[in-house]
Scaffold this motif. Sequence first.
Motif, PDB file in Angstrom:
ATOM      1  N   ASN A   1       0.993  -1.272   0.023  1.00 16.16           N
ATOM      2  CA  ASN A   1      -0.116  -0.020  -0.017  1.00 16.16           C
ATOM      3  C   ASN A   1       0.791   1.300   0.022  1.00 16.16           C
ATOM      4  O   ASN A   1       1.048   1.889   0.928  1.00 16.16           O
TER       5      ASN A   1
ATOM      6  N   HIS B   1      -3.037   5.433  -0.533  1.00 13.42           N
ATOM      7  CA  HIS B   1      -4.259   5.007  -0.254  1.00 13.42           C
ATOM      8  C   HIS B   1      -5.012   4.506  -1.201  1.00 13.42           C
ATOM      9  O   HIS B   1      -5.956   3.519  -1.196  1.00 13.42           O
TER      10      HIS B   1
ATOM     11  N   ARG C   1      -5.040   0.494  -1.553  1.00 11.43           N
ATOM     12  CA  ARG C   1      -6.092  -0.100  -0.597  1.00 11.43           C
ATOM     13  C   ARG C   1      -7.264   0.011  -1.288  1.00 11.43           C
ATOM     14  O   ARG C   1      -8.316  -0.928  -1.001  1.00 11.43           O
TER      15      ARG C   1
ATOM     16  N   GLU D   1       0.915  -3.012   4.559  1.00 10.32           N
ATOM     17  CA  GLU D   1       1.552  -1.607   4.775  1.00 10.32           C
ATOM     18  C   GLU D   1       2.942  -1.826   4.920  1.00 10.32           C
ATOM     19  O   GLU D   1       3.635  -3.227   4.997  1.00 10.32           O
TER      20      GLU D   1
END
Length: 408
Positions: A342, A345, A348, A362
């Motif tokens: 990720n 943003h 995701r 992450e």
Amino acid sequence: MSKKIVLIDAFSTIHVGNGALLDNSFKIASQRFKTNDISVITSDPETNKGRYENIIEDVFSNYPRSNFSKLIWATLFFINFSLFFIYQKLGIPQRLWILGARYRKIANAIAESDIVISISGESINDHLAPQMYMRCYLFYLCIKLGKDFYVFPQSIGPIFRSTSKKALKFFLSKAKTIFCRDMDSFRLSQEIWKGEPVDVVYCPDVAVTQDSVKDESLAIFNCGKKVVGITLSDVPNEIAGSAGYYEKMVKSICQSLNSDEHCILMMPSNYKRTGTSRDYEICTRAYQEFLAQNFEVEILQNKAIHPDHYQGIQKSLFLFISSRMHVGILATSAAVPTIMLNTQHKIRGYMKNISMEDFVIEYDEIESRLPALVARCMEPTQHSETRSKLYSKNQEMRHMVMKIVGAT
């Protein structure tokens, strides 16, 4: 009478993701407005020659680096396009226009068009100022000249300056439609253009409609092992917490795979016409490190690759691991089990759209979660179920995009 369309903000196709935006925006615009009379204003005319009939070089292709040069460049930008607007309003014949050569070609295309569409993916972003203001000024002039203006599915933001919100509200309030490709962008756009006549609509990324033919021509596909495709990339400056991510990715992947059963295809997704991109350099380093761990490894050639070819190669993969969004979209759209880092943003957000958010990690989860996700994808039953799920979700996404944009 067939409408004339201009696609603007087509960034360089030597970045596979931008190629996917261009290919699929062109297809969708053609179907939506029932025309093939489409001009493409791109910062990479050489890569796209022969692929599209009407190619025009974008003025942003020679955007300078130094602050003083940027100031001069911006001044010329505003002067040229302001003159273009005045010429149009006063009905001055094109043969009398005094504009720079690149500006003149773009101005002519816009003047003769009915519809102008921004397809950049992310140009409305405070990190990209001052370019954002210049692009939006051109958007505004197109609208004032009576062109139907659309922002095809993009990530809007981050916008952290109050002046930017006011400027965007002013420049784009009378556009036809702003399509937002993730929910954060959609909510931000609703806030910015609340009460304005422009339609703000949520729509998935156009890359989910990519078509391709399976390609097994690379030597790695004849090794008798399961091929894992990997895209590692340079990290955008604004991304926090990414220090050391590359080393962690390589180490975790080596620990997760068995060199007797698995081989690796490094798949850089960002190239240069001359020289080597940072993405390609990173993938080359990983190539060497995987070799040192006794894996069979291949890397894509250091030359531009179009998204249909890239996805065709992905269709022969057993697993794909990516730090770039659009090549991840291409892989999932081809029903290839995909693990995404990720880096922004929007990644995701896309994976949530296709109910695959469990396959997103992450930066601080690379060592703790990546090995387990790789093992999960390799398990035969899970692998088969994931492929079926991705195929079903892509059909759903394709239908949604075409319906929302009006191309069905």
